[in-house]
Structure formats: structure tokens, C-alpha cells
Design a protein around this motif. Sequence first.
Motif, PDB file in Angstrom:
ATOM      1  N   TYR A  27       3.365  21.910 -48.388  1.00 47.38           N
ATOM      2  CA  TYR A  27       4.555  21.118 -48.048  1.00 47.38           C
ATOM      3  C   TYR A  27       5.720  22.032 -47.696  1.00 47.38           C
TER       4      TYR A  27
ATOM      5  N   ARG B 190       5.957   6.471 -44.912  1.00 45.14           N
ATOM      6  CA  ARG B 190       6.995   6.676 -43.898  1.00 45.14           C
ATOM      7  C   ARG B 190       7.560   8.084 -43.958  1.00 45.14           C
TER       8      ARG B 190
ATOM      9  N   LEU C 276       6.251  10.779 -45.258  1.00 44.45           N
ATOM     10  CA  LEU C 276       5.277  11.850 -45.046  1.00 44.45           C
ATOM     11  C   LEU C 276       5.298  12.338 -43.609  1.00 44.45           C
ATOM     12  N   TRP C 277       5.401  11.405 -42.649  1.00 47.25           N
ATOM     13  CA  TRP C 277       5.417  11.864 -41.260  1.00 47.25           C
ATOM     14  C   TRP C 277       6.829  12.043 -40.730  1.00 47.25           C
ATOM     15  N   GLN C 278       7.778  11.231 -41.182  1.00 49.48           N
ATOM     16  CA  GLN C 278       9.142  11.362 -40.665  1.00 49.48           C
ATOM     17  C   GLN C 278       9.801  12.664 -41.111  1.00 49.48           C
TER      18      GLN C 278
ATOM     19  N   TRP D  43       8.306  15.587 -41.843  1.00 48.69           N
ATOM     20  CA  TRP D  43       7.756  16.715 -41.086  1.00 48.69           C
ATOM     21  C   TRP D  43       8.368  16.741 -39.691  1.00 48.69           C
ATOM     22  N   ARG D  44       8.448  15.589 -39.048  1.00 51.66           N
ATOM     23  CA  ARG D  44       8.986  15.520 -37.689  1.00 51.66           C
ATOM     24  C   ARG D  44      10.464  15.921 -37.654  1.00 51.66           C
TER      25      ARG D  44
END
Length: 387
Positions: free
Chosen positions: A150, A186, A188-190, A192-193
Motif C-alpha cells: 500500500y 470505493r 481502494l481504487w480512488q 490509488w488513482r
Amino acid sequence: MISAKTLRSWQAALPFWLSFLLVPLVGLAALYGGWLILLPPFVTWYLFAALDGVFGLNLENADPLTPEEDLHWYSSLTIAWVPVQVLLLIAMLIYVPGADHLSGAEKFGVFFGVGVLSGTIGINYSHELMHQKSRLERWLADILLAMVLYSHFRSEHLLVHHRHVGTPRDPVTARYNEGFHRFYPRVLWQCWRSAFRAERAQLARRNLPWTDRRNPFFRYWALQAAFLLMAFVLGGMLGVGLFLVQAGVAIWQLELVNYVEHYGLTRKYLGGGKFEPVMPRHSWNAAHKASNWLLINLQRHSDHHYKPDRRFPLLQNHTSADAPQLPYGYPVMTVAAMIPPLWRRIMNPRVRRWRQMYYPDITDWSAYNAARCPEDRPDPTPAGPRA
């Protein structure tokens, strides 16, 4: 007020070193299996919740102007944890995959316990380390985060979360009435982006492409690959699987805490794409003594966002006059967050009281609830009440 002289003593810092006592519990779980695999999560979550009931609240504050040299025993704590966690992970990867006396479920349970430590303690300590100016401490933060795959948390936390907390631009600020089970996938991907975009924007301001070697994501990926390779070399494919178990548990623990810290709290929209400055009232505060020992004052989160550069022993406790208060410490609140109806019953009335206390002029919260900017208009107070 706690004096600088008191802070200098190792006795004052000693309660915060309790986290090291959790390490042997993982060893016992690996050696004997059975019900002992429950020890790490039981002690971390339930025992410290009970200790909060015994020790009560800590409302004392240290002198925030205490010089750095008087905090040796506190900064040493977070630095010393890094080799301990690395060695614990190596030992478990060597021993557990080939331990014939452990069933598959027991092996899973042992690494669940490792994940409790690498999440509750390791990621929390990485959070403290990443906020420091020392290059060594920031590198140690990267090592702890790479151990749970992470690493982007550092970029997201420093460049996105602290800048945009309490606004629609911050993925980590949990929306009012948003259950954890919707929040978790939500973010988890937001996150990183948003972290990648923030680092790319930093480089673009220097006329550099995202592929430039100064992009920290290359360091993140290299460190994560190194730990995955280590898991394979030490424990084979089973070792990789168990490594992923502890990483998943750690990430889940982190995002549970993120969910609790800002649930439903939003900064007032001022128009023109701008929000009010961050104040202590934009984070939930908890003064519970034992869990703050375990979490190195993370629950004094209101002050952390108000003054992000303060080391953990100098974080101030804010009263209900300045910051919203959690009814219990994180060990209890994170369990409640896993049960959305219970969570809403506890927290939604508190959010509504917070809104009435600080923003009685806002009568329409629909845009804030949906995590979007209210429309710009000359009169920022919409007509007509709406929950």
C-alpha cells in the motif's frame, strides 16, 4: 500542561511502547496454533477497548513548543518498530508454511494476526514517519507500507488527504450515511488513482513526465516487488498467499480507521471552488488513554489535521467546544463501523448535532451528503430546510 522535562523521561514514553508486547503473541500463535491464533486480534481490539474503560480519558496536553531533542524516546519508538516488523514477517514466512502441526486455517489465522500488527501498528507508525522531515524516517515509512503493498498511501495522504480533507476532492472522507462496505471498495481504487495523479501533477509543474525516475511510484513498485519476491523465496507460493493475507488485513484496518476519522464531517463551501481552512472540528477526536497509547495518539486526529507537523507526543486533545468527540476509542468504533445499522445509530445523530453547532446557516446538506460542491451562488444559504 505536561512539561518538556517530563517528556524527556523514558518513563513518560514507556506506555507508548506497549505495541512491542504484541509481537510475542504472534510467535505463540505460530508455535502452538489452536485458540492462540486469536490472541493478536483479541488483545489489539478487545483488551485495549477494555483498558480504555479502566484508564478512562487523557485530557492532558504536552507543551507544543517542546524541542525535538526532548522527544528522543518517542521518535525512537517508531524507528525501532520497522526492523522488528521486518524480522517478524521474515520469521513467519520461514516457519509457518512448513509447520506441519498447523492446519491451513491456523496458518491463515497466524498471518491474520501478522496483518493486525502490520495494519494497526505498522501503517500507523508509517503515518507518523511519513510526516517527518528526516529522509531516514520517510524511507522507513515506505518500507512499512511496501510490506502491505500500500505504498501509494504516502502520496495520497500527504498530497491529497491533508489538502482536501472534508471536501469532495478527498476520497478518504467518508460521506454522511455511506456505510463502510460501500466506502471500502470505493477508496481502494480512488486513492490509488488520486495519489498517482497528484504525483504526476507534481512532476508536470517541473515540466517532467510521469515516467521520470523522480516519480516515487517507481520506488513504491520496486519495494513491493522486493517483498513479494522475499515471500516467494522464503515460503514458496504458500508464502506469497500468506503474505497477501497479512497485507489485506492491514489495508482493511487502515481504511476502517480512515472511515471513522472523518465520517460525515465536511468543510464549508465558500464558492469559486474554495472551501474554508481545515480546523479541529473537521476530524473526530477521541481522548481514550489506553487506545491512544497503542495508536500513538492517532485518535487526537483533530489536532493532527490542524497541525500536521507535530510529532505524536505533542498532539493536543481538543474539547467538545472545538472538535466533535467519538463516544469510544478506535477499537470499539472500528468494530461498530463493520455493522452499518449500528454505526448509523451511533454516529448520524452526532453528525447532525455537529452541523447544527458549527453551520446553523446551512439548511440544505444534500450536496455535502453526496460529496459534491454546492453550486456557486451569491447567497450561499439555500432556501428551505433539508436533512
